[in-house]
Write a protein that holds these residues in place. Structure first.
Motif, PDB file in Angstrom:
ATOM      1  N   SER A 106      36.701  49.239  42.167  1.00 58.18           N
ATOM      2  CA  SER A 106      37.037  47.950  41.565  1.00 58.18           C
ATOM      3  C   SER A 106      35.952  46.896  41.821  1.00 58.18           C
ATOM      4  O   SER A 106      35.080  47.067  42.656  1.00 58.18           O
ATOM      5  N   THR A 107      36.028  45.801  41.105  1.00 59.94           N
ATOM      6  CA  THR A 107      35.106  44.681  41.255  1.00 59.94           C
ATOM      7  C   THR A 107      35.892  43.481  41.772  1.00 59.94           C
ATOM      8  O   THR A 107      36.898  43.087  41.159  1.00 59.94           O
ATOM      9  N   PRO A 108      35.462  42.887  42.891  1.00 61.81           N
ATOM     10  CA  PRO A 108      36.170  41.707  43.405  1.00 61.81           C
ATOM     11  C   PRO A 108      36.229  40.616  42.337  1.00 61.81           C
ATOM     12  O   PRO A 108      35.273  40.415  41.588  1.00 61.81           O
ATOM     13  N   SER A 109      37.350  39.947  42.251  1.00 60.73           N
ATOM     14  CA  SER A 109      37.499  38.911  41.228  1.00 60.73           C
ATOM     15  C   SER A 109      38.492  37.847  41.687  1.00 60.73           C
ATOM     16  O   SER A 109      39.180  38.003  42.683  1.00 60.73           O
ATOM     17  N   ALA A 110      38.512  36.773  40.928  1.00 56.12           N
ATOM     18  CA  ALA A 110      39.430  35.664  41.209  1.00 56.12           C
ATOM     19  C   ALA A 110      40.045  35.203  39.894  1.00 56.12           C
ATOM     20  O   ALA A 110      39.392  35.211  38.851  1.00 56.12           O
ATOM     21  N   TYR A 111      41.326  34.833  39.959  1.00 56.48           N
ATOM     22  CA  TYR A 111      42.046  34.366  38.767  1.00 56.48           C
ATOM     23  C   TYR A 111      42.789  33.081  39.107  1.00 56.48           C
ATOM     24  O   TYR A 111      43.319  32.919  40.200  1.00 56.48           O
ATOM     25  N   CYS A 112      42.847  32.205  38.137  1.00 55.17           N
ATOM     26  CA  CYS A 112      43.647  30.995  38.265  1.00 55.17           C
ATOM     27  C   CYS A 112      44.708  31.096  37.162  1.00 55.17           C
ATOM     28  O   CYS A 112      44.387  31.161  35.983  1.00 55.17           O
ATOM     29  N   PHE A 113      45.962  31.154  37.540  1.00 57.02           N
ATOM     30  CA  PHE A 113      47.014  31.452  36.586  1.00 57.02           C
ATOM     31  C   PHE A 113      47.642  30.232  35.915  1.00 57.02           C
ATOM     32  O   PHE A 113      48.350  30.366  34.936  1.00 57.02           O
ATOM     33  N   SER A 114      47.394  29.032  36.455  1.00 51.68           N
ATOM     34  CA  SER A 114      47.925  27.829  35.791  1.00 51.68           C
ATOM     35  C   SER A 114      47.142  26.602  36.241  1.00 51.68           C
ATOM     36  O   SER A 114      46.512  26.609  37.307  1.00 51.68           O
ATOM     37  N   CYS A 174      39.468  42.956  47.407  1.00 52.86           N
ATOM     38  CA  CYS A 174      38.704  43.093  48.639  1.00 52.86           C
ATOM     39  C   CYS A 174      39.688  43.484  49.736  1.00 52.86           C
ATOM     40  O   CYS A 174      40.810  42.981  49.777  1.00 52.86           O
ATOM     41  N   GLY A 175      39.263  44.364  50.593  1.00 54.14           N
ATOM     42  CA  GLY A 175      40.122  44.768  51.695  1.00 54.14           C
ATOM     43  C   GLY A 175      39.293  45.293  52.846  1.00 54.14           C
ATOM     44  O   GLY A 175      38.093  45.533  52.709  1.00 54.14           O
TER      45      GLY A 175
END
Length: 165
Positions: A27-35, A45-46
């Motif tokens: 997988s590729t580390p990513s960030a999401y903003c849902f609202s 990431c782990g």
């Protein structure tokens, strides 16, 4: 996470912090903003497996992560069973890599007086018999060899002796 996403709609080039790795490994580390107004949610990431120093019988230390390559058998050891490839694996984050498929090897050994059958370098030696004038001793025993637990020692031959005079 090593990346702090700014306010806004996108956050590119998310990286895992030191000691953390993409999890799962593909997988590729990513960030999401849902609202609007919400905090960024970071993903993939782990903790990974710990850096591990190669144990006796192996060459090739493992760096922290999910995979370890370049593991070989050290001098005096050989791959066992012969059809496997020496390596190291780890399936649980926070644990050390486990090394496998190397074992102690005995050196090639010429048969001593009273025996027939030389041994090649390895873990076992077969086809040993008593030479002419020598007999299995004790009489029920089968001539054989043993490999000590010290790498690089010769095979020890056993169970042949001179007959009665």
């Amino acid at each position: 996470y090593a990346t702090n996403c700014p306010a806004g709609d996108t956050c590119d080039n998310v990286e895992c912090a030191a000691g953390y790795f993409p999890n799962p490994s593909y997988s590729t580390p990513s960030a999401y903003c849902f609202s609007d107004g919400a905090h960024w949610s970071y993903y993939y990431c782990g903790l990974a497996c710990l850096a591990t120093t190669a144990p006796t019988g192996y060459s090739g230390d493992c760096a922290a992560g999910w995979t370890c390559s370049g593991v070989t058998c050290a001098t005096g050891y050989f791959k066992y069973p012969s059809w496997n490839t020496p390596g190291a694996s780890c399936s649980t984050a926070g644990e050390s890599f486990q090394y496998h498929y190397c074992d102690i090897a005995c050196l090639a050994t010429k048969s001593p007086t009273g025996y027939v059958g030389d041994c090649a370098t390895g873990q076992s030696c077969t086809g040993i018999s008593c030479a002419s004038g020598y007999y299995p001793y004790p009489y029920w025993a089968t001539p054989s060899t043993q490999c000590s637990q010290t790498p690089g020692d010769p095979f020890t031959y056993q169970h042949c002796g001179l007959g009665c005079a």
